[in-house]
Motif scaffolding. Structure first.
Motif, mmCIF file in Angstrom:
data_model
loop_
_atom_site.group_PDB
_atom_site.id
_atom_site.type_symbol
_atom_site.label_atom_id
_atom_site.label_comp_id
_atom_site.label_asym_id
_atom_site.label_seq_id
_atom_site.Cartn_x
_atom_site.Cartn_y
_atom_site.Cartn_z
ATOM 1 N N SER A 335 45.967 42.959 39.292
ATOM 2 C CA SER A 335 46.944 42.104 39.958
ATOM 3 C C SER A 335 48.167 42.922 40.348
ATOM 4 O O SER A 335 48.418 44.014 39.823
ATOM 5 N N GLU A 336 48.946 42.376 41.306
ATOM 6 C CA GLU A 336 50.155 43.072 41.746
ATOM 7 C C GLU A 336 51.104 43.302 40.576
ATOM 8 O O GLU A 336 51.749 44.346 40.461
ATOM 9 N N ALA A 339 49.881 46.293 38.558
ATOM 10 C CA ALA A 339 50.170 47.563 39.212
ATOM 11 C C ALA A 339 51.660 47.897 39.144
ATOM 12 O O ALA A 339 52.050 49.048 38.932
ATOM 13 N N SER A 346 46.582 48.893 43.360
ATOM 14 C CA SER A 346 45.938 47.627 43.018
ATOM 15 C C SER A 346 44.430 47.787 42.893
ATOM 16 O O SER A 346 43.778 46.995 42.216
ATOM 17 N N GLN A 347 43.849 48.805 43.561
ATOM 18 C CA GLN A 347 42.416 49.075 43.453
ATOM 19 C C GLN A 347 42.214 50.574 43.308
ATOM 20 O O GLN A 347 42.785 51.374 44.055
#
Length: 616
Positions: A335-336, A339, A346-347
């Protein structure tokens, strides 16, 4: 012989019957009775005139009972606010164990415990009268210029409606009322076109045209009843694993009855232009079908976006950091908030192979996180761990991490979904409570019980002549209190505690026995037995001072009795010896230290103890 055989068989049969009856009775006694608040709430909980129970809460509890073996005692009540408030008070005081349909808030969490898993979602809704065909759920443009009735106190729900309208380009006005009855009357009289409220409290003559702002609700439990909370968590996890759609199916059964059904007639009325164009020819009909398909897809995408936004907002409100790990791709999506808090993207692809694996040997938090995404069999799908990790401020704080693995049809791990919660405040509070239980409130030194446990543990492990026990006492403390007052006396005691720490160091065990009597235990003195004597004399010098308060003035001093440990010595024995040395010092000038020897007992035996103690 035959007669004896019959007697033996009879005795055996009787013993079996007694055993079976006893086992049955013990099992019956082990059945746990759970008291459940069961107010009259449409859809949630209902009891008919024959005493039969039904509703969302009832069915969910019955499903939980399959895993816990619980039996329920339902405490019924009407739907009034007074009845609900009384049940909440009974839940708080432990007269009731469980109450369903409770939305989590930090304020409620101070009075009740909430399980980890929710039991469903409740939504805010817009509802109109069933015979109102002007407002259509498939066309938000029909919502424009509506008057919506809402409770004055429903500020959060009104805010959610405004956000829903902004997201969908809807313009409407809100009329506020003091009661539900006034709202219903306004809807029926035409004063308003729709009502804003929860989906679980809607009239039979209404239908839902919009649903938004989903919030999870829980079974609230009496504070501290960890057995019931654990039972609900275990059972709910099992229910979700058996049927992930169980809560949704219950919701559709009890709360989706009045949702508007999309029919061709309602669609034509809501979209007249498209319908007329479709009627012009088969070709235009085909185009209309394509347009309708696109429209539905847009609606679904919009709903997905709304669901994601709701999920994101709920995540931020609950301060949970969400992650999802893909085993096949070795990628992680966070999730933001995750991060932002822990850094990174985020990924991340090739997460374990290129990033996490390199930190396992040097970072404890990395090893704990690796445990969350470790491949596990289905029976160990859920995993929870508490550990310390570094936050953006640079400090290390406690977090609780939980993950659940999703498996494919071959029981191979597909994804691990998890959350991380900051529990640093909770952990610090727990440590503070533990510390408070072991410390003297005034001085911060160990209390008698903890001091004795620490000393006995050391003596059992080391024994011999390794330690020195001291009893420290303020001379004429009653006179100090009489001259300086009790507050002044407390200041003297606090000064003594600080000086003890300064003279004996952090390695010594320091405690307060009570009143003006303190304890010291110095470890590892065999190689330098004079060290504790010198430290005690330094304490006497440091505390030999004059105190002034409220025009009162007095000279203060301390006396110390010391005894060295020996083979098989224990706290009580050393304390008694050091205490005798203290009294000897009190009889022979005070303001110094006396080491115990065998002659002290004889010297004290010739004195009147009562007279001596009165002089101190």
């Amino acid at each position: 012989m035959k007669k004896h055989t019959i007697q033996i068989w009879s005795m055996g049969l009787a013993l079996c019957l007694v055993f079976c009856l006893t086992t049955s009775r013990v099992q019956a006694e082990e059945k746990k009775i759970i008291r459940v608040a069961f107010p009259e709430q449409t859809g949630f909980s209902s009891t008919d005139s024959a005493g039969n129970h039904s509703g969302y809460t009832y069915e969910f509890l019955e499903e939980i009972a399959k895993y816990t073996g619980w039996e329920y005692e339902f405490i019924t009540g009407d739907s009034s606010d007074e009845s609900l408030l009384k049940m909440m008070e009974d839940l708080k005081n432990g007269r009731i164990d469980i109450m369903g349909g409770m939305v989590y808030t930090p304020q409620l969490a101070e009075d009740y415990d909430f399980p980890e898993y929710n039991c469903g979602y409740s939504y805010s809704t817009l509802s109109v009268l069933k015979d109102n065909e002007d407002v259509n759920a498939t066309n938000y443009s029909t919502f424009n210029n509506m008057k919506v009735g809402a409770r004055k106190t429903a500020t959060r729900r009104i805010q959610a409606l405004n956000e829903f309208c902004r997201a969908n380009g809807i313009t409407l006005s809100i009329v506020e009322y003091d009661s539900d009855e006034a709202m219903q009357a306004a809807l029926k009289s035409g004063g308003v076109d729709a009502l804003l409220g929860p989906d679980v409290a809607m009239g039979d003559d209404e239908r839902i045209v919009a649903r938004f702002d989903g919030r999870p609700y829980y079974f609230a439990v009496t504070k501290g009843n960890t057995e019931v909370v654990s039972g609900i968590n275990t059972a709910t996890a099992a229910i979700n694993e058996q049927n992930p759609n169980y809560a949704t199916e219950l919701y559709m059964k009890y709360f989706n009855k009045n949702n508007q059904q999309v029919t061709l007639e309602s669609f034509i009325k809501a979209n007249p232009t498209e319908s007329i164009v479709a009627a012009l020819g088969i070709g235009l009909v085909l185009a209309a079908v394509v347009g309708m398909t696109m429209y539905i897809r847009m609606q679904r995408n919009q709903q997905m976006l709304l669901n994601y936004e709701r999920y994101r907002i709920l995540s931020e409100m609950s301060k949970e950091f969400i992650f999802e790990y893909d085993y096949r791709e070795d990628s992680i999506v966070v999730s933001e908030q995750f991060a932002h808090t822990f850094g990174g993207k985020s990924q991340v692809d090739h997460f374990f192979s290129t990033i996490l694996s390199k930190r396992l040997d040097i970072d404890e938090s990395a090893r704990c996180f690796a445990g969350l995404i470790k491949r596990r069999p289905p029976e160990e799908a859920r995993y929870e761990v508490e550990y310390k990790t570094t936050v953006p401020s640079g400090n290390e704080e406690w977090v609780r991490a939980t993950s659940m693995i999703i498996f494919d049809k071959h029981n191979q791990p597909m994804r691990a979904i998890g959350k991380i919660i900051n529990i640093n405040a909770e952990q610090c509070e727990k440590e503070a409570l533990i510390n408070q239980a072991h410390r003297d409130a005034l001085t911060g030194l160990y209390n008698r019980t903890t001091f004795e446990e620490l000393v006995n543990t050391y003596l059992q492990e080391r024994g011999d002549e390794e330690g020195a026990m001291m009893v420290v006492d303020l001379d004429h403390f009653k006179t100090v209190n009489d001259t300086l007052g009790h507050q002044g006396g407390d200041e003297v005691l606090e000064d003594l505690a600080r000086e003890m720490t300064a003279c004996f160091g952090e390695e010594a065990v320091l405690g307060r026995l009570g009143g003006d009597e303190f304890l010291v235990f110095v470890k590892d003195v065999k190689a330098c037995r004079d060290k504790p004597v010198q430290a005690a004399r330094a304490l006497c010098r440091a505390m030999n001072r004059c105190y002034e308060r409220n025009s009162g003035q007095i000279e203060v001093s301390v006396s110390v009795g010391l005894a060295y440990s020996f083979r098989n010595s224990a706290f009580e024995m050393l304390y008694s010896m050091a205490d005798e040395a203290l009294y000897y010092m009190k009889d022979h000038g005070k303001n110094n230290v006396k080491v115990y020897d065998a002659s002290i007992g004889d010297a004290l035996g010739n004195n009147d103890n009562n007279t001596r103690k009165g002089a101190f």
